[in-house]
Design a protein around this motif. Structure first.
Motif, mmCIF file in Angstrom:
data_model
loop_
_atom_site.group_PDB
_atom_site.id
_atom_site.type_symbol
_atom_site.label_atom_id
_atom_site.label_comp_id
_atom_site.label_asym_id
_atom_site.label_seq_id
_atom_site.Cartn_x
_atom_site.Cartn_y
_atom_site.Cartn_z
ATOM 1 N N GLY A 145 64.377 -14.682 -36.352
ATOM 2 C CA GLY A 145 64.073 -16.097 -36.265
ATOM 3 C C GLY A 145 64.057 -16.534 -34.821
ATOM 4 O O GLY A 145 64.352 -15.763 -33.914
ATOM 5 N N SER A 146 63.693 -17.746 -34.599
ATOM 6 C CA SER A 146 63.673 -18.278 -33.251
ATOM 7 C C SER A 146 64.392 -19.616 -33.249
ATOM 8 O O SER A 146 63.887 -20.600 -33.793
ATOM 9 C CB SER A 146 62.234 -18.449 -32.760
ATOM 10 N N GLU A 147 65.560 -19.639 -32.661
ATOM 11 C CA GLU A 147 66.309 -20.892 -32.579
ATOM 12 C C GLU A 147 65.530 -21.917 -31.760
ATOM 13 O O GLU A 147 65.521 -23.101 -32.081
ATOM 14 C CB GLU A 147 67.703 -20.658 -31.977
ATOM 15 N N THR A 148 64.843 -21.442 -30.722
ATOM 16 C CA THR A 148 64.052 -22.348 -29.897
ATOM 17 C C THR A 148 62.946 -22.981 -30.731
ATOM 18 O O THR A 148 62.707 -24.192 -30.644
ATOM 19 C CB THR A 148 63.459 -21.592 -28.686
ATOM 20 N N GLN A 149 62.262 -22.179 -31.538
ATOM 21 C CA GLN A 149 61.202 -22.699 -32.397
ATOM 22 C C GLN A 149 61.761 -23.749 -33.351
ATOM 23 O O GLN A 149 61.137 -24.791 -33.581
ATOM 24 C CB GLN A 149 60.543 -21.556 -33.175
ATOM 25 N N LYS A 150 62.934 -23.499 -33.908
ATOM 26 C CA LYS A 150 63.550 -24.457 -34.833
ATOM 27 C C LYS A 150 63.902 -25.752 -34.113
ATOM 28 O O LYS A 150 63.742 -26.836 -34.680
ATOM 29 C CB LYS A 150 64.790 -23.827 -35.479
ATOM 30 N N VAL A 151 64.378 -25.649 -32.884
ATOM 31 C CA VAL A 151 64.677 -26.857 -32.102
ATOM 32 C C VAL A 151 63.385 -27.629 -31.851
ATOM 33 O O VAL A 151 63.336 -28.859 -31.996
ATOM 34 C CB VAL A 151 65.396 -26.519 -30.775
ATOM 35 N N LEU A 152 62.325 -26.922 -31.473
ATOM 36 C CA LEU A 152 61.033 -27.573 -31.234
ATOM 37 C C LEU A 152 60.563 -28.345 -32.469
ATOM 38 O O LEU A 152 60.014 -29.445 -32.355
ATOM 39 C CB LEU A 152 59.974 -26.538 -30.852
ATOM 40 N N MET A 153 60.778 -27.778 -33.634
ATOM 41 C CA MET A 153 60.312 -28.409 -34.869
ATOM 42 C C MET A 153 61.176 -29.608 -35.268
ATOM 43 O O MET A 153 60.668 -30.539 -35.886
ATOM 44 C CB MET A 153 60.294 -27.383 -35.999
ATOM 45 N N ARG A 154 62.463 -29.603 -34.926
ATOM 46 C CA ARG A 154 63.382 -30.637 -35.420
ATOM 47 C C ARG A 154 63.738 -31.713 -34.391
ATOM 48 O O ARG A 154 64.219 -32.771 -34.767
ATOM 49 C CB ARG A 154 64.666 -29.976 -35.913
ATOM 50 N N SER A 155 63.533 -31.438 -33.137
ATOM 51 C CA SER A 155 63.986 -32.355 -32.100
ATOM 52 C C SER A 155 63.161 -33.636 -32.067
ATOM 53 O O SER A 155 61.948 -33.618 -32.227
ATOM 54 C CB SER A 155 63.913 -31.665 -30.735
ATOM 55 N N ARG A 156 63.858 -34.735 -31.816
ATOM 56 C CA ARG A 156 63.183 -36.028 -31.658
ATOM 57 C C ARG A 156 62.871 -36.324 -30.195
ATOM 58 O O ARG A 156 62.263 -37.328 -29.887
ATOM 59 C CB ARG A 156 64.055 -37.134 -32.210
ATOM 60 N N VAL A 157 63.349 -35.440 -29.312
ATOM 61 C CA VAL A 157 63.102 -35.616 -27.875
ATOM 62 C C VAL A 157 62.310 -34.426 -27.369
ATOM 63 O O VAL A 157 62.276 -33.372 -28.001
ATOM 64 C CB VAL A 157 64.422 -35.784 -27.087
ATOM 65 N N PRO A 158 61.660 -34.567 -26.211
ATOM 66 C CA PRO A 158 60.901 -33.430 -25.674
ATOM 67 C C PRO A 158 61.796 -32.221 -25.422
ATOM 68 O O PRO A 158 62.984 -32.355 -25.097
ATOM 69 C CB PRO A 158 60.353 -33.970 -24.347
ATOM 70 N N VAL A 159 61.203 -31.046 -25.565
ATOM 71 C CA VAL A 159 61.908 -29.788 -25.321
ATOM 72 C C VAL A 159 61.093 -28.996 -24.307
ATOM 73 O O VAL A 159 59.915 -28.727 -24.518
ATOM 74 C CB VAL A 159 62.067 -28.961 -26.615
ATOM 75 N N LEU A 160 61.735 -28.648 -23.198
ATOM 76 C CA LEU A 160 61.110 -27.790 -22.194
ATOM 77 C C LEU A 160 61.616 -26.383 -22.439
ATOM 78 O O LEU A 160 62.820 -26.133 -22.399
ATOM 79 C CB LEU A 160 61.476 -28.249 -20.775
ATOM 80 N N VAL A 161 60.694 -25.464 -22.726
ATOM 81 C CA VAL A 161 61.062 -24.090 -23.044
ATOM 82 C C VAL A 161 60.797 -23.216 -21.823
ATOM 83 O O VAL A 161 59.695 -23.207 -21.269
ATOM 84 C CB VAL A 161 60.260 -23.562 -24.250
ATOM 85 N N CYS A 162 61.826 -22.473 -21.405
ATOM 86 C CA CYS A 162 61.735 -21.605 -20.230
ATOM 87 C C CYS A 162 61.796 -20.154 -20.658
ATOM 88 O O CYS A 162 62.523 -19.800 -21.572
ATOM 89 C CB CYS A 162 62.896 -21.892 -19.285
ATOM 90 N N ARG A 163 61.076 -19.328 -19.933
ATOM 91 C CA ARG A 163 61.089 -17.881 -20.185
ATOM 92 C C ARG A 163 61.561 -17.148 -18.977
ATOM 93 O O ARG A 163 61.343 -17.473 -17.881
ATOM 94 C CB ARG A 163 59.685 -17.403 -20.511
#
Length: 163
Positions: A145-163
């Motif tokens: 799974g991807s915790e980051t993906q789940k945060v992106l789907m559920r968050s009400r605020v912007p999410v900046l994803v870093c690699r």
């Protein structure tokens, strides 16, 4: 008649303020999460924002047999997990201090890190989440799974994803 402000391409010493006031920086102790932390601290410094650094500790999971043995093992696990969380948060606090960014640190126990991250963003009124992704693909992503993906789907605020 509207007036359009002139935009200069010259560097400005004026720092943008107000866009982000409180940034959530979830860390898991990995090198990737520390790089995302550094990015989040840079943004916080740029915008004059405060940061909330969060570490989610997975709870001890076991099959319910040999109760006394498992209770002792769970206690040792919890003590070790809290020590690790404290170590990660101490390191993050030092990085925030060096960057001169005000920070608050928390750890929480949670089976689903994404839910804990989204809940912390809501509870602490964060207006941005900056987090890492491990970049898994294929079967690893499907299985783990991807915790980051789940945060992106559920968050009400912007999410900046870093690699």
């Amino acid at each position: 008649m509207s007036v359009v402000p002139e935009v200069s391409s010259a560097p400005s010493s004026v720092q943008p303020e107000g866009l982000f006031q409180r940034i959530l920086l979830p860390i898991d102790g990995s090198e990737l999460s520390l790089r995302a932390l550094a990015t989040g601290l840079e943004l916080a410094k740029t915008f004059g924002a405060k940061v909330l650094i969060l570490h989610v500790v997975p709870p001890f999971n076991s099959v319910a047999y040999m109760t006394e043995f498992l209770a002792a093992t769970e206690l040792r696990y919890s003590q070790h997990a809290v020590q690790s969380a404290s170590r990660y948060l101490d390191q993050a606090t030092e990085l925030a201090r060096q960057a001169q960014v005000p920070c608050e640190c928390h750890y929480v126990f949670g089976e689903r890190p994404s839910e804990a991250i989204v809940a912390a963003a809501d509870e602490h009124h964060c207006d941005l989440i900056v987090m890492a992704t491990h970049g898994r693909s294929g079967l690893n992503r499907l299985v783990l799974g991807s915790e980051t993906q789940k945060v992106l789907m559920r968050s009400r605020v912007p999410v900046l994803v870093c690699r």
